[in-house]
Design an enzyme around this catalytic site. Structure first.
Site, short mmCIF file in Angstrom:
data_model
loop_
_atom_site.label_atom_id
_atom_site.label_comp_id
_atom_site.label_asym_id
_atom_site.label_seq_id
_atom_site.Cartn_x
_atom_site.Cartn_y
_atom_site.Cartn_z
N LYS A 107 -0.42 1.73 -7.59
CA LYS A 107 -1.36 2.83 -7.82
C LYS A 107 -2.65 2.27 -8.38
CE LYS A 107 -1.31 7.42 -7.57
NZ LYS A 107 -0.42 8.24 -6.74
N1 GLU Z 1 -1.25 9.56 -3.43
C1 GLU Z 1 -0.13 9.96 -2.64
C2 GLU Z 1 1.14 9.95 -3.49
O1 GLU Z 1 1.08 10.05 -4.69
C3 GLU Z 1 0.00 9.18 -1.35
C4 GLU Z 1 0.19 7.70 -1.51
C5 GLU Z 1 0.13 6.92 -0.20
O2 GLU Z 1 -0.01 7.51 0.85
O3 GLU Z 1 0.23 5.70 -0.28
O4 GLU Z 1 2.21 9.92 -2.97
#
Ligand code: GLU
Length: 417
Positions: A107
Protein backbone atom coordinates in the site's frame (compact mmCIF):
# COMPACT_ATOMS: atom_id res chain seq x y z
CA UNK A 1 -14.72 1.86 30.10
CA UNK A 2 -11.17 2.01 28.71
CA UNK A 3 -10.90 3.90 25.44
CA UNK A 4 -10.92 1.68 22.40
CA UNK A 5 -7.57 1.37 20.59
CA UNK A 6 -8.21 2.74 17.10
CA UNK A 7 -4.66 2.40 15.77
CA UNK A 8 -5.23 0.71 12.40
CA UNK A 9 -2.04 -1.35 12.50
CA UNK A 10 -2.88 -2.70 15.97
CA UNK A 11 -6.36 -3.57 14.66
CA UNK A 12 -4.90 -5.34 11.62
CA UNK A 13 -2.57 -7.28 13.96
CA UNK A 14 -5.50 -8.26 16.16
CA UNK A 15 -7.41 -9.88 13.30
CA UNK A 16 -4.21 -11.64 12.16
CA UNK A 17 -3.58 -12.88 15.72
CA UNK A 18 -7.01 -14.53 15.96
CA UNK A 19 -6.26 -16.48 12.76
CA UNK A 20 -2.72 -17.35 13.90
CA UNK A 21 -4.14 -18.73 17.17
CA UNK A 22 -6.79 -20.75 15.35
CA UNK A 23 -4.10 -22.19 13.07
CA UNK A 24 -1.71 -22.72 16.01
CA UNK A 25 1.16 -21.03 14.18
CA UNK A 26 4.35 -20.95 16.27
CA UNK A 27 5.53 -17.57 17.57
CA UNK A 28 8.54 -17.18 15.27
CA UNK A 29 6.49 -17.84 12.16
CA UNK A 30 3.78 -15.48 13.44
CA UNK A 31 6.40 -12.73 13.53
CA UNK A 32 7.49 -13.54 9.98
CA UNK A 33 3.90 -13.25 8.75
CA UNK A 34 2.90 -10.15 10.70
CA UNK A 35 5.94 -7.94 10.12
CA UNK A 36 5.92 -5.76 6.97
CA UNK A 37 8.72 -6.73 4.59
CA UNK A 38 9.68 -3.12 3.89
CA UNK A 39 8.44 0.39 4.63
CA UNK A 40 9.66 3.39 2.66
CA UNK A 41 9.04 7.01 3.71
CA UNK A 42 9.76 9.70 1.14
CA UNK A 43 9.57 13.46 0.99
CA UNK A 44 7.93 14.94 -2.08
CA UNK A 45 8.86 18.53 -2.89
CA UNK A 46 6.31 20.16 -5.20
CA UNK A 47 6.42 23.50 -7.02
CA UNK A 48 3.01 25.03 -6.46
CA UNK A 49 1.23 27.16 -9.06
CA UNK A 50 2.09 30.39 -7.19
CA UNK A 51 5.82 29.64 -7.44
CA UNK A 52 6.28 28.55 -3.79
CA UNK A 53 7.51 25.08 -2.78
CA UNK A 54 5.76 22.62 -0.49
CA UNK A 55 7.03 19.30 0.83
CA UNK A 56 4.59 16.41 1.25
CA UNK A 57 5.29 13.10 2.97
CA UNK A 58 4.58 9.80 1.22
CA UNK A 59 4.91 6.10 1.97
CA UNK A 60 5.05 2.76 0.18
CA UNK A 61 4.87 -0.40 2.25
CA UNK A 62 5.23 -3.97 0.97
CA UNK A 63 3.82 -6.17 3.70
CA UNK A 64 4.35 -9.59 2.18
CA UNK A 65 5.55 -11.02 -1.15
CA UNK A 66 5.49 -14.75 -0.43
CA UNK A 67 2.79 -15.53 -3.03
CA UNK A 68 3.77 -12.95 -5.67
CA UNK A 69 4.50 -9.26 -6.19
CA UNK A 70 3.12 -6.84 -3.60
CA UNK A 71 -0.22 -5.37 -4.71
CA UNK A 72 -2.26 -2.50 -3.39
CA UNK A 73 -3.52 1.00 -3.90
CA UNK A 74 -2.20 4.48 -3.25
CA UNK A 75 -4.20 6.81 -1.04
CA UNK A 76 -4.03 10.61 -1.12
CA UNK A 77 -5.62 11.85 2.10
CA UNK A 78 -4.79 14.37 4.84
CA UNK A 79 -4.92 11.65 7.55
CA UNK A 80 -2.44 9.25 5.88
CA UNK A 81 0.30 8.04 8.27
CA UNK A 82 2.72 5.12 8.36
CA UNK A 83 0.65 2.96 10.72
CA UNK A 84 -2.38 3.34 8.47
CA UNK A 85 -0.37 2.42 5.36
CA UNK A 86 1.12 -0.61 7.18
CA UNK A 87 -2.36 -1.74 8.20
CA UNK A 88 -3.72 -1.27 4.69
CA UNK A 89 -0.73 -3.15 3.22
CA UNK A 90 -1.29 -6.12 5.52
CA UNK A 91 -5.00 -6.15 4.69
CA UNK A 92 -3.97 -6.39 1.02
CA UNK A 93 -1.86 -9.47 1.81
CA UNK A 94 -4.84 -11.21 3.40
CA UNK A 95 -7.26 -9.91 0.75
CA UNK A 96 -5.19 -11.20 -2.19
CA UNK A 97 -4.72 -14.51 -0.43
CA UNK A 98 -8.42 -14.82 0.49
CA UNK A 99 -9.24 -14.42 -3.21
CA UNK A 100 -6.39 -16.78 -4.14
CA UNK A 101 -4.65 -14.18 -6.32
CA UNK A 102 -0.91 -14.68 -6.99
CA UNK A 103 -0.01 -11.48 -5.14
CA UNK A 104 1.28 -10.31 -1.80
CA UNK A 105 0.16 -7.09 -0.16
CA UNK A 106 1.34 -3.51 -0.40
CA UNK A 107 0.00 0.00 0.00
CA UNK A 108 1.07 3.57 -0.54
CA UNK A 109 -0.10 6.93 0.60
CA UNK A 110 0.62 10.62 0.54
CA UNK A 111 -0.46 12.92 3.34
CA UNK A 112 -2.27 15.55 1.27
CA UNK A 113 -5.77 16.80 0.57
CA UNK A 114 -5.81 16.47 -3.24
CA UNK A 115 -9.03 18.49 -3.42
CA UNK A 116 -6.99 21.61 -2.57
CA UNK A 117 -4.52 21.08 -5.46
CA UNK A 118 -4.76 22.24 -9.06
CA UNK A 119 -4.50 19.57 -11.77
CA UNK A 120 -0.91 20.65 -12.50
CA UNK A 121 0.07 20.45 -8.81
CA UNK A 122 -1.56 17.02 -8.52
CA UNK A 123 0.36 15.78 -11.56
CA UNK A 124 3.72 17.09 -10.26
CA UNK A 125 3.04 15.56 -6.81
CA UNK A 126 2.13 12.20 -8.37
CA UNK A 127 5.14 12.10 -10.68
CA UNK A 128 7.62 13.08 -7.97
CA UNK A 129 6.12 10.53 -5.53
CA UNK A 130 6.39 7.86 -8.26
CA UNK A 131 9.97 8.78 -8.92
CA UNK A 132 10.79 8.52 -5.18
CA UNK A 133 9.26 5.03 -4.82
CA UNK A 134 10.43 3.91 -8.28
CA UNK A 135 13.21 1.56 -7.09
CA UNK A 136 10.58 -0.55 -5.28
CA UNK A 137 7.75 -0.76 -7.81
CA UNK A 138 7.48 -2.76 -11.03
CA UNK A 139 5.25 -5.34 -12.73
CA UNK A 140 7.06 -8.18 -10.95
CA UNK A 141 7.82 -6.36 -7.69
CA UNK A 142 5.08 -4.14 -6.40
CA UNK A 143 2.06 -2.93 -8.37
CA UNK A 144 0.11 0.16 -7.20
CA UNK A 145 -3.56 0.94 -7.97
CA UNK A 146 -6.20 3.52 -7.03
CA UNK A 147 -7.52 3.97 -3.50
CA UNK A 148 -9.18 6.84 -1.61
CA UNK A 149 -8.95 10.10 -3.68
CA UNK A 150 -6.79 8.61 -6.45
CA UNK A 151 -8.13 7.69 -9.88
CA UNK A 152 -7.29 6.39 -13.37
CA UNK A 153 -5.66 9.70 -14.44
CA UNK A 154 -3.27 9.47 -11.48
CA UNK A 155 -2.51 5.83 -12.44
CA UNK A 156 -1.73 7.00 -16.01
CA UNK A 157 0.82 9.53 -14.64
CA UNK A 158 2.42 6.79 -12.52
CA UNK A 159 2.66 4.48 -15.53
CA UNK A 160 4.15 7.25 -17.68
CA UNK A 161 6.70 8.34 -15.07
CA UNK A 162 7.84 4.74 -14.57
CA UNK A 163 7.96 4.05 -18.32
CA UNK A 164 9.85 7.25 -19.17
CA UNK A 165 12.43 6.49 -16.48
CA UNK A 166 12.90 2.88 -17.61
CA UNK A 167 12.87 3.81 -21.29
CA UNK A 168 10.13 1.30 -22.18
CA UNK A 169 6.35 1.25 -21.98
CA UNK A 170 5.44 -0.80 -18.91
CA UNK A 171 1.69 -1.37 -18.83
CA UNK A 172 1.74 -3.77 -15.88
CA UNK A 173 3.46 -1.47 -13.37
CA UNK A 174 0.14 -0.11 -12.13
CA UNK A 175 -3.53 -1.12 -12.41
CA UNK A 176 -6.72 0.90 -12.49
CA UNK A 177 -5.40 2.71 -15.58
CA UNK A 178 -7.65 4.27 -18.23
CA UNK A 179 -8.87 1.69 -20.77
CA UNK A 180 -6.97 3.68 -23.45
CA UNK A 181 -3.74 2.80 -21.65
CA UNK A 182 -4.05 -0.93 -20.92
CA UNK A 183 -6.72 -0.57 -18.24
CA UNK A 184 -9.32 -3.30 -17.88
CA UNK A 185 -12.93 -2.85 -18.85
CA UNK A 186 -15.05 -3.10 -15.70
CA UNK A 187 -12.22 -2.01 -13.34
CA UNK A 188 -14.03 1.20 -12.29
CA UNK A 189 -17.07 -0.72 -11.06
CA UNK A 190 -15.15 -3.80 -9.90
CA UNK A 191 -15.09 -3.06 -6.15
CA UNK A 192 -18.84 -2.45 -6.23
CA UNK A 193 -19.48 -5.56 -8.34
CA UNK A 194 -17.59 -7.59 -5.75
CA UNK A 195 -19.74 -6.11 -2.98
CA UNK A 196 -22.84 -7.01 -5.01
CA UNK A 197 -21.70 -10.61 -5.59
CA UNK A 198 -20.80 -11.19 -1.93
CA UNK A 199 -24.08 -9.62 -0.84
CA UNK A 200 -25.94 -12.09 -3.06
CA UNK A 201 -24.16 -14.93 -1.23
CA UNK A 202 -24.85 -13.46 2.21
CA UNK A 203 -28.54 -12.95 1.35
CA UNK A 204 -28.76 -16.53 0.13
CA UNK A 205 -27.23 -17.79 3.41
CA UNK A 206 -29.58 -15.67 5.52
CA UNK A 207 -32.58 -16.54 3.30
CA UNK A 208 -33.08 -12.86 2.60
CA UNK A 209 -33.97 -11.25 -0.71
CA UNK A 210 -31.68 -8.60 -2.15
CA UNK A 211 -34.58 -7.43 -4.30
CA UNK A 212 -36.61 -5.02 -2.15
CA UNK A 213 -33.99 -4.91 0.65
CA UNK A 214 -33.30 -1.47 2.13
CA UNK A 215 -29.72 -0.20 1.97
CA UNK A 216 -27.73 2.63 3.60
CA UNK A 217 -24.38 3.60 2.10
CA UNK A 218 -21.71 5.60 3.92
CA UNK A 219 -19.31 7.19 1.40
CA UNK A 220 -20.13 8.10 -2.18
CA UNK A 221 -16.77 7.75 -3.91
CA UNK A 222 -15.91 5.14 -6.52
CA UNK A 223 -17.02 2.22 -4.33
CA UNK A 224 -20.13 3.71 -2.67
CA UNK A 225 -21.65 5.35 -5.75
CA UNK A 226 -21.27 2.22 -7.89
CA UNK A 227 -22.62 -0.03 -5.11
CA UNK A 228 -25.70 2.23 -5.01
CA UNK A 229 -26.23 1.95 -8.76
CA UNK A 230 -25.69 -1.80 -8.97
CA UNK A 231 -27.92 -2.64 -6.00
CA UNK A 232 -30.60 -0.25 -7.29
CA UNK A 233 -30.50 -2.08 -10.67
CA UNK A 234 -30.91 -5.33 -8.75
CA UNK A 235 -34.11 -4.03 -7.14
CA UNK A 236 -32.80 -3.03 -3.71
CA UNK A 237 -33.94 0.31 -2.24
CA UNK A 238 -31.18 2.83 -1.43
CA UNK A 239 -32.72 4.75 1.47
CA UNK A 240 -29.70 6.73 2.66
CA UNK A 241 -26.30 7.86 1.41
CA UNK A 242 -23.62 10.18 2.74
CA UNK A 243 -20.27 11.66 1.69
CA UNK A 244 -17.57 13.11 3.95
CA UNK A 245 -19.81 16.04 4.93
CA UNK A 246 -23.09 14.15 5.54
CA UNK A 247 -26.01 13.10 3.38
CA UNK A 248 -29.65 12.31 2.91
CA UNK A 249 -32.25 9.80 4.16
CA UNK A 250 -35.37 8.94 2.19
CA UNK A 251 -37.29 5.80 3.30
CA UNK A 252 -39.14 5.70 -0.06
CA UNK A 253 -35.81 5.30 -1.86
CA UNK A 254 -33.27 7.51 -3.63
CA UNK A 255 -32.16 7.55 -7.26
CA UNK A 256 -28.40 6.76 -7.27
CA UNK A 257 -27.90 8.46 -10.64
CA UNK A 258 -29.44 11.69 -9.32
CA UNK A 259 -27.13 11.49 -6.28
CA UNK A 260 -24.11 11.00 -8.56
CA UNK A 261 -25.18 13.94 -10.76
CA UNK A 262 -25.48 16.12 -7.63
CA UNK A 263 -21.93 15.14 -6.56
CA UNK A 264 -20.60 15.77 -10.05
CA UNK A 265 -21.67 19.41 -9.69
CA UNK A 266 -19.25 19.61 -6.76
CA UNK A 267 -22.04 19.60 -4.16
CA UNK A 268 -22.25 17.44 -1.03
CA UNK A 269 -25.05 14.88 -0.62
CA UNK A 270 -25.88 16.89 2.51
CA UNK A 271 -27.59 19.44 0.24
CA UNK A 272 -29.45 16.87 -1.88
CA UNK A 273 -33.18 17.71 -1.90
CA UNK A 274 -35.71 14.95 -1.59
CA UNK A 275 -35.14 13.59 1.89
CA UNK A 276 -34.07 14.51 5.40
CA UNK A 277 -30.45 15.32 6.22
CA UNK A 278 -28.49 12.61 7.97
CA UNK A 279 -24.99 12.62 9.48
CA UNK A 280 -22.40 9.93 8.88
CA UNK A 281 -22.88 8.45 12.34
CA UNK A 282 -26.71 8.60 12.16
CA UNK A 283 -26.61 6.69 8.87
CA UNK A 284 -24.99 3.69 10.60
CA UNK A 285 -27.93 3.32 12.98
CA UNK A 286 -30.80 3.59 10.48
CA UNK A 287 -33.41 0.80 10.31
CA UNK A 288 -32.17 -0.91 7.13
CA UNK A 289 -31.53 -4.47 5.98
CA UNK A 290 -28.05 -3.79 4.57
CA UNK A 291 -25.41 -1.33 5.66
CA UNK A 292 -22.48 -0.56 3.36
CA UNK A 293 -19.64 1.41 4.97
CA UNK A 294 -17.74 2.63 1.89
CA UNK A 295 -15.56 5.40 3.31
CA UNK A 296 -12.76 5.14 5.88
CA UNK A 297 -11.60 3.14 8.91
CA UNK A 298 -13.11 2.93 12.42
CA UNK A 299 -16.72 3.91 11.69
CA UNK A 300 -18.50 1.09 13.55
CA UNK A 301 -17.00 1.01 17.03
CA UNK A 302 -17.80 -0.24 20.54
CA UNK A 303 -19.80 2.96 21.00
CA UNK A 304 -22.34 2.40 18.21
CA UNK A 305 -22.21 -1.33 17.24
CA UNK A 306 -25.13 -2.23 19.52
CA UNK A 307 -27.24 0.37 17.68
CA UNK A 308 -26.60 -0.99 14.19
CA UNK A 309 -29.90 -2.36 12.96
CA UNK A 310 -28.80 -3.81 9.61
CA UNK A 311 -28.78 -7.60 9.29
CA UNK A 312 -25.85 -7.53 6.90
CA UNK A 313 -22.88 -5.16 6.95
CA UNK A 314 -20.85 -5.25 3.71
CA UNK A 315 -17.47 -3.61 4.21
CA UNK A 316 -16.76 -1.79 0.95
CA UNK A 317 -14.21 0.31 2.87
CA UNK A 318 -11.04 -1.09 4.42
CA UNK A 319 -11.18 -1.43 8.20
CA UNK A 320 -14.55 0.26 8.90
CA UNK A 321 -15.36 -2.01 11.90
CA UNK A 322 -13.24 -2.14 15.07
CA UNK A 323 -12.58 -5.53 16.78
CA UNK A 324 -14.87 -4.61 19.68
CA UNK A 325 -17.68 -3.70 17.28
CA UNK A 326 -17.05 -6.85 15.26
CA UNK A 327 -17.58 -8.99 18.39
CA UNK A 328 -20.76 -7.14 19.29
CA UNK A 329 -22.19 -7.57 15.78
CA UNK A 330 -21.30 -11.28 15.72
CA UNK A 331 -22.97 -11.87 19.10
CA UNK A 332 -26.04 -10.01 17.86
CA UNK A 333 -26.28 -12.42 14.93
CA UNK A 334 -25.41 -9.94 12.19
CA UNK A 335 -23.44 -10.98 9.12
CA UNK A 336 -20.40 -8.80 8.54
CA UNK A 337 -18.90 -9.44 5.10
CA UNK A 338 -15.33 -8.42 5.97
CA UNK A 339 -13.34 -5.92 3.91
CA UNK A 340 -10.78 -8.51 2.77
CA UNK A 341 -13.65 -10.34 1.09
CA UNK A 342 -16.38 -7.75 0.40
CA UNK A 343 -14.21 -5.16 -1.33
CA UNK A 344 -11.81 -7.58 -3.03
CA UNK A 345 -13.50 -7.12 -6.42
CA UNK A 346 -11.23 -4.13 -7.05
CA UNK A 347 -7.97 -5.98 -6.63
CA UNK A 348 -9.34 -9.06 -8.40
CA UNK A 349 -10.03 -7.03 -11.55
CA UNK A 350 -6.63 -5.37 -11.01
CA UNK A 351 -5.22 -8.89 -11.27
CA UNK A 352 -7.21 -9.41 -14.49
CA UNK A 353 -5.82 -6.09 -15.78
CA UNK A 354 -2.24 -7.16 -14.99
CA UNK A 355 -2.83 -10.49 -16.78
CA UNK A 356 -4.32 -8.71 -19.83
CA UNK A 357 -1.39 -6.23 -19.86
CA UNK A 358 1.17 -9.01 -19.80
CA UNK A 359 -0.52 -10.70 -22.79
CA UNK A 360 -1.54 -7.38 -24.39
CA UNK A 361 -4.79 -9.12 -25.15
CA UNK A 362 -7.94 -7.57 -23.74
CA UNK A 363 -11.30 -8.96 -22.62
CA UNK A 364 -14.75 -7.49 -22.96
CA UNK A 365 -16.65 -6.32 -19.89
CA UNK A 366 -18.93 -9.37 -19.74
CA UNK A 367 -15.93 -11.65 -19.53
CA UNK A 368 -14.40 -9.55 -16.73
CA UNK A 369 -17.66 -9.63 -14.75
CA UNK A 370 -18.18 -13.34 -15.33
CA UNK A 371 -14.69 -14.21 -14.12
CA UNK A 372 -15.04 -11.83 -11.17
CA UNK A 373 -18.25 -13.53 -10.08
CA UNK A 374 -16.49 -16.90 -10.02
CA UNK A 375 -13.65 -15.54 -7.85
CA UNK A 376 -15.96 -13.72 -5.44
CA UNK A 377 -18.39 -16.59 -5.01
CA UNK A 378 -15.60 -19.10 -4.47
CA UNK A 379 -13.90 -16.90 -1.86
CA UNK A 380 -17.18 -16.25 -0.04
CA UNK A 381 -18.06 -19.92 0.12
CA UNK A 382 -14.58 -20.97 1.24
CA UNK A 383 -14.58 -18.26 3.97
CA UNK A 384 -18.04 -19.30 5.12
CA UNK A 385 -17.08 -22.98 5.31
CA UNK A 386 -13.90 -22.13 7.21
CA UNK A 387 -15.92 -19.98 9.61
CA UNK A 388 -18.28 -22.87 10.30
CA UNK A 389 -15.35 -25.21 10.92
CA UNK A 390 -13.81 -22.82 13.43
CA UNK A 391 -17.15 -21.68 14.94
CA UNK A 392 -16.33 -18.05 14.24
CA UNK A 393 -17.52 -15.07 12.21
CA UNK A 394 -17.16 -14.77 8.46
CA UNK A 395 -14.22 -12.42 9.09
CA UNK A 396 -12.60 -15.08 11.27
CA UNK A 397 -13.08 -17.63 8.47
CA UNK A 398 -11.75 -15.33 5.74
CA UNK A 399 -8.61 -14.61 7.81
CA UNK A 400 -7.93 -18.29 8.59
CA UNK A 401 -8.24 -19.11 4.89
CA UNK A 402 -5.97 -16.21 3.89
CA UNK A 403 -3.32 -16.66 6.57
CA UNK A 404 -3.15 -20.40 5.93
CA UNK A 405 -2.30 -19.88 2.24
CA UNK A 406 0.46 -17.35 2.98
CA UNK A 407 1.80 -19.64 5.71
CA UNK A 408 1.95 -22.54 3.30
CA UNK A 409 3.75 -20.51 0.63
CA UNK A 410 6.24 -19.23 3.22
CA UNK A 411 6.90 -22.73 4.56
CA UNK A 412 7.50 -24.34 1.17
CA UNK A 413 9.75 -21.46 0.08
CA UNK A 414 11.66 -21.57 3.37
CA UNK A 415 13.33 -18.59 5.02
CA UNK A 416 16.26 -17.24 3.00
CA UNK A 417 19.19 -17.94 3.28
N1 GLU B 1 -7.34 0.05 -3.27
C1 GLU B 1 -8.08 -1.13 -3.56
C2 GLU B 1 -8.13 -2.03 -2.32
O1 GLU B 1 -8.00 -1.57 -1.21
C3 GLU B 1 -7.58 -1.85 -4.80
C4 GLU B 1 -6.16 -2.32 -4.75
C5 GLU B 1 -5.64 -2.86 -6.08
O2 GLU B 1 -6.39 -2.94 -7.03
O3 GLU B 1 -4.46 -3.22 -6.10
O4 GLU B 1 -8.40 -3.19 -2.43
Amino acid sequence: MARENLNPFDIAQHYFQLAADRLQIDFGMQDVLRTPKRCLTVSIPVRMDDGTYKVFIGYRVAHNMARGPAKGGIRFHPDVNLDEVKALASWMTWKCSCLDLPFGGGKGGVKVDPRTLSKGELERLTRRYTSEILPLIGPEQDIPAPDVYTDSQIMAWIMDTYSMTKGATALGVVTGKPVALGGSKGRDRATARGVQFTLREACRERKMKLKGATVAIQGYGNAGSHVAELLHEEGARIVAATDSKGGVHQPKGLDPKALAAHKKKGASLKTFKGGTPVTNSQLLELPVDILVPAALENQITGANASKVQAKIVAEAANGPTTPLADDILFKRGRTVIPDILANAGGVTVSYFEWVQDSYTFFWDEDEVDRRLEVYMRRAYQASSETAKKHHCSLRGGAYVLAVQRVLEATQVRGIFP
